[in-house]
Design a protein around this motif. Sequence first.
Motif, PDB file in Angstrom:
ATOM      1  N   VAL A 134       0.801  -1.224   0.000  1.00 36.40           N
ATOM      2  CA  VAL A 134       0.000   0.000   0.000  1.00 36.40           C
ATOM      3  C   VAL A 134       0.834   1.275   0.000  1.00 36.40           C
ATOM      4  O   VAL A 134       0.281   2.365  -0.148  1.00 36.40           O
ATOM      5  CB  VAL A 134      -0.962   0.024   1.212  1.00 36.40           C
ATOM      6  N   GLU A 135       2.168   1.183   0.137  1.00 38.55           N
ATOM      7  CA  GLU A 135       2.984   2.389   0.215  1.00 38.55           C
ATOM      8  C   GLU A 135       3.446   2.877  -1.144  1.00 38.55           C
ATOM      9  O   GLU A 135       3.839   4.006  -1.301  1.00 38.55           O
ATOM     10  CB  GLU A 135       4.196   2.139   1.125  1.00 38.55           C
ATOM     11  N   GLY A 136       3.407   2.019  -2.144  1.00 38.37           N
ATOM     12  CA  GLY A 136       3.791   2.473  -3.467  1.00 38.37           C
ATOM     13  C   GLY A 136       5.037   1.792  -3.966  1.00 38.37           C
ATOM     14  O   GLY A 136       5.683   1.043  -3.233  1.00 38.37           O
ATOM     15  N   PRO A 137       5.342   2.024  -5.241  1.00 39.19           N
ATOM     16  CA  PRO A 137       4.560   2.819  -6.189  1.00 39.19           C
ATOM     17  C   PRO A 137       3.193   2.184  -6.479  1.00 39.19           C
ATOM     18  O   PRO A 137       3.099   0.974  -6.598  1.00 39.19           O
ATOM     19  CB  PRO A 137       5.421   2.820  -7.465  1.00 39.19           C
ATOM     20  N   LEU A 138       2.174   3.051  -6.561  1.00 38.21           N
ATOM     21  CA  LEU A 138       0.814   2.590  -6.786  1.00 38.21           C
ATOM     22  C   LEU A 138       0.288   3.175  -8.085  1.00 38.21           C
ATOM     23  O   LEU A 138       0.338   4.391  -8.295  1.00 38.21           O
ATOM     24  CB  LEU A 138      -0.090   3.004  -5.615  1.00 38.21           C
ATOM     25  N   TRP A 139      -0.219   2.303  -8.925  1.00 36.02           N
ATOM     26  CA  TRP A 139      -0.724   2.695 -10.236  1.00 36.02           C
ATOM     27  C   TRP A 139      -2.007   1.915 -10.480  1.00 36.02           C
ATOM     28  O   TRP A 139      -2.018   0.684 -10.461  1.00 36.02           O
ATOM     29  CB  TRP A 139       0.323   2.413 -11.301  1.00 36.02           C
ATOM     30  N   ALA A 140      -3.119   2.640 -10.672  1.00 40.02           N
ATOM     31  CA  ALA A 140      -4.440   2.015 -10.716  1.00 40.02           C
ATOM     32  C   ALA A 140      -4.558   0.885 -11.755  1.00 40.02           C
ATOM     33  O   ALA A 140      -5.050  -0.200 -11.421  1.00 40.02           O
ATOM     34  CB  ALA A 140      -5.510   3.076 -10.934  1.00 40.02           C
ATOM     35  N   MET A 165       8.597  14.154 -10.476  1.00 40.40           N
ATOM     36  CA  MET A 165       8.516  12.812  -9.910  1.00 40.40           C
ATOM     37  C   MET A 165       7.098  12.270 -10.045  1.00 40.40           C
ATOM     38  O   MET A 165       6.134  13.041 -10.172  1.00 40.40           O
ATOM     39  CB  MET A 165       8.922  12.822  -8.433  1.00 40.40           C
ATOM     40  N   ALA A 166       6.977  10.949 -10.025  1.00 35.70           N
ATOM     41  CA  ALA A 166       5.673  10.310 -10.147  1.00 35.70           C
ATOM     42  C   ALA A 166       4.798  10.669  -8.964  1.00 35.70           C
ATOM     43  O   ALA A 166       5.219  10.581  -7.812  1.00 35.70           O
ATOM     44  CB  ALA A 166       5.843   8.796 -10.241  1.00 35.70           C
ATOM     45  N   GLU A 167       3.559  11.071  -9.253  1.00 38.20           N
ATOM     46  CA  GLU A 167       2.623  11.519  -8.216  1.00 38.20           C
ATOM     47  C   GLU A 167       2.319  10.417  -7.210  1.00 38.20           C
ATOM     48  O   GLU A 167       2.216  10.669  -6.008  1.00 38.20           O
ATOM     49  CB  GLU A 167       1.324  11.986  -8.881  1.00 38.20           C
ATOM     50  N   ASP A 219      11.493  11.680 -13.620  1.00 39.12           N
ATOM     51  CA  ASP A 219      11.513  10.381 -12.947  1.00 39.12           C
ATOM     52  C   ASP A 219      11.331   9.254 -13.961  1.00 39.12           C
ATOM     53  O   ASP A 219      10.340   9.204 -14.684  1.00 39.12           O
ATOM     54  CB  ASP A 219      10.380  10.349 -11.916  1.00 39.12           C
ATOM     55  N   SER A 220      12.276   8.318 -14.011  1.00 41.32           N
ATOM     56  CA  SER A 220      12.158   7.200 -14.947  1.00 41.32           C
ATOM     57  C   SER A 220      11.000   6.277 -14.596  1.00 41.32           C
ATOM     58  O   SER A 220      10.567   5.482 -15.431  1.00 41.32           O
ATOM     59  CB  SER A 220      13.467   6.404 -14.976  1.00 41.32           C
ATOM     60  N   LEU A 221      10.483   6.366 -13.363  1.00 37.74           N
ATOM     61  CA  LEU A 221       9.338   5.532 -12.986  1.00 37.74           C
ATOM     62  C   LEU A 221       8.116   5.849 -13.832  1.00 37.74           C
ATOM     63  O   LEU A 221       7.247   4.983 -14.019  1.00 37.74           O
ATOM     64  CB  LEU A 221       9.013   5.735 -11.499  1.00 37.74           C
ATOM     65  N   LEU A 222       8.029   7.062 -14.356  1.00 36.20           N
ATOM     66  CA  LEU A 222       6.882   7.436 -15.196  1.00 36.20           C
ATOM     67  C   LEU A 222       6.807   6.556 -16.442  1.00 36.20           C
ATOM     68  O   LEU A 222       5.726   6.371 -17.012  1.00 36.20           O
ATOM     69  CB  LEU A 222       6.980   8.911 -15.590  1.00 36.20           C
ATOM     70  N   TYR A 223       7.936   6.053 -16.878  1.00 37.71           N
ATOM     71  CA  TYR A 223       8.012   5.035 -17.941  1.00 37.71           C
ATOM     72  C   TYR A 223       8.807   3.875 -17.358  1.00 37.71           C
ATOM     73  O   TYR A 223       9.981   3.681 -17.673  1.00 37.71           O
ATOM     74  CB  TYR A 223       8.703   5.579 -19.189  1.00 37.71           C
ATOM     75  N   LEU A 274      14.550   8.680  -9.903  1.00 36.80           N
ATOM     76  CA  LEU A 274      14.392   9.558  -8.750  1.00 36.80           C
ATOM     77  C   LEU A 274      13.620   8.882  -7.620  1.00 36.80           C
ATOM     78  O   LEU A 274      14.039   8.907  -6.461  1.00 36.80           O
ATOM     79  CB  LEU A 274      13.690  10.853  -9.173  1.00 36.80           C
ATOM     80  N   THR A 275      12.458   8.292  -7.946  1.00 39.68           N
ATOM     81  CA  THR A 275      11.655   7.644  -6.905  1.00 39.68           C
ATOM     82  C   THR A 275      12.372   6.438  -6.327  1.00 39.68           C
ATOM     83  O   THR A 275      12.397   6.241  -5.105  1.00 39.68           O
ATOM     84  CB  THR A 275      10.288   7.216  -7.482  1.00 39.68           C
ATOM     85  N   ALA A 276      12.967   5.630  -7.174  1.00 42.39           N
ATOM     86  CA  ALA A 276      13.650   4.420  -6.702  1.00 42.39           C
ATOM     87  C   ALA A 276      14.775   4.755  -5.737  1.00 42.39           C
ATOM     88  O   ALA A 276      14.976   4.053  -4.740  1.00 42.39           O
ATOM     89  CB  ALA A 276      14.189   3.625  -7.891  1.00 42.39           C
ATOM     90  N   GLU A 277      15.513   5.837  -5.993  1.00 41.79           N
ATOM     91  CA  GLU A 277      16.642   6.185  -5.138  1.00 41.79           C
ATOM     92  C   GLU A 277      16.217   7.005  -3.928  1.00 41.79           C
ATOM     93  O   GLU A 277      16.863   6.942  -2.879  1.00 41.79           O
ATOM     94  CB  GLU A 277      17.696   6.953  -5.946  1.00 41.79           C
ATOM     95  N   ALA A 278      15.145   7.779  -4.056  1.00 44.62           N
ATOM     96  CA  ALA A 278      14.686   8.591  -2.926  1.00 44.62           C
ATOM     97  C   ALA A 278      13.919   7.772  -1.905  1.00 44.62           C
ATOM     98  O   ALA A 278      13.774   8.188  -0.749  1.00 44.62           O
ATOM     99  CB  ALA A 278      13.806   9.735  -3.435  1.00 44.62           C
ATOM    100  N   ASP A 279      13.422   6.610  -2.315  1.00 46.35           N
ATOM    101  CA  ASP A 279      12.569   5.804  -1.446  1.00 46.35           C
ATOM    102  C   ASP A 279      13.342   4.715  -0.717  1.00 46.35           C
ATOM    103  O   ASP A 279      12.755   3.766  -0.218  1.00 46.35           O
ATOM    104  CB  ASP A 279      11.445   5.166  -2.280  1.00 46.35           C
TER     105      ASP A 279
END
Length: 459
Positions: A41-47, A278-280, A317-321, A339-344
């Motif tokens: 539930v913490e993410g990354p979450l994509w519907a 970054m990914a929302e 953020d590369s997570l967007l793709y 960005l998300t992978a390294e910041a998290d």
Amino acid sequence: MRTRALLRSSAALWTAPVWIGIVVFYFFHALHLTRPYADLVEGPLWAPQQVHISLMYFYAFAYAITLGLATWDGGRLRQDRVWDLAPGRSRYRVAALALAPAVTAGWSILLLPVVMRLVETRLVPTPAALSPLFMGMGIVCAYAIVGCALGHVAPRLVAAPLSAVAAFYAVAKTSSYSDPVWPRHVSGQLDTSAAFGEQFAASTVLVPLLFAAAPALAIAAWWAGGDRRLWRAGASVAALAVMVVCVRTASGWPVADAPVTAGHAPARCSGSAPRVCMAETGGAVEDLEAVRNEVVSSLNRLETAGVDFSPPTTVTDSLLYERELTRPRSSRSTWWLPLTAEADRPDGDMAGIRHAVLLHSVSFPCAFPTTLAPGASADWIVNHDAAVLWAAYEVGAQRPYLAWRRAEYGQIANREEVLAKVQERAAKGRALPTSAQRAAWFEQEKAKACGLVPPAGRS
């Protein structure tokens, strides 16, 4: 027939505790007992991704239950001689009312896990995100039509359970097909994963839907009363043609890789020159300002050290793709970084972001081999890696860079010796007294590395 009487007479009602219990139990078993709840539930979450994950365990079960219940109710219509008692009523309307409980059961099996998953992740899906659900609901209707027809031609006491088991096995088994590949794409059980930022293409959900709907509608055409041979023959030919087109289309898709479209995830951006996005719903967007500060600081430190590069206008953020094959390539103005992978990271260390900025900033006037051929010279590696390691120390990214290169040295027999030489040369460059000397040493190391590349490895 009144709703209450319809429900009381349908097998869907008295079997509901069984299939609802199975759905709830397997939902929590499959999605929660195998992984920590926090990770889910913490993410990354994509519907679209969460909808697909929720449904992948229940497609075959929904179709099997629907087919079995519809076969049972279809047999009841024949046994009760409904067509003789009400010859003036539309056969389609009578059948639709009789099949409503079976269809409701199939829809519920698909809806329950999706609703539970979206509630616990607090995601609001778009219609496109729900396309696998809509596909499954449409296929449920097709199985209901087939089941009703089956109940008219076979004893329901035998046909209902056998048809349900056969449907479950046939759909579930398709996930193991690789030659031919088309059964796994037309079965109605999507085996293609949607990465973060992706949605299923229209063809991915329409092909299995049409493959199931075409024969079901042809069967429904045979229910029409009166002499309509031409209509029935035309419906049969059309259904066969649609199924052939679906098979030919799906045959061109790779295993577990039906068409998807990328770049749909929303992003949150901050600042300018560079603008960092970054990914929302990536799970780390609350660190956006800290990430941007890390990016800007790294760029400034590299520039101060004398590394020549063109600063980007946008860092995304590369997570967007998430799937690398669909991601746009980094350009001079736009960099795609993890960005998300390294910041998290649990330790909160953003050295990985500095490392990503480093690798995009340091460039060489030549190309290097991507793999080491047996017997080929690898002398260039020492100068190449020493130059980059020196720059890594300037931004505090030496630890992830050394770890990455140590893993890359797996093809080199004396990798520990090479790594020691790299660190020794980088230390000499860092020990020079002035920044101008250090910058000149950095350029010299780059030139030496290019001079040592074997001619066959240059491009």
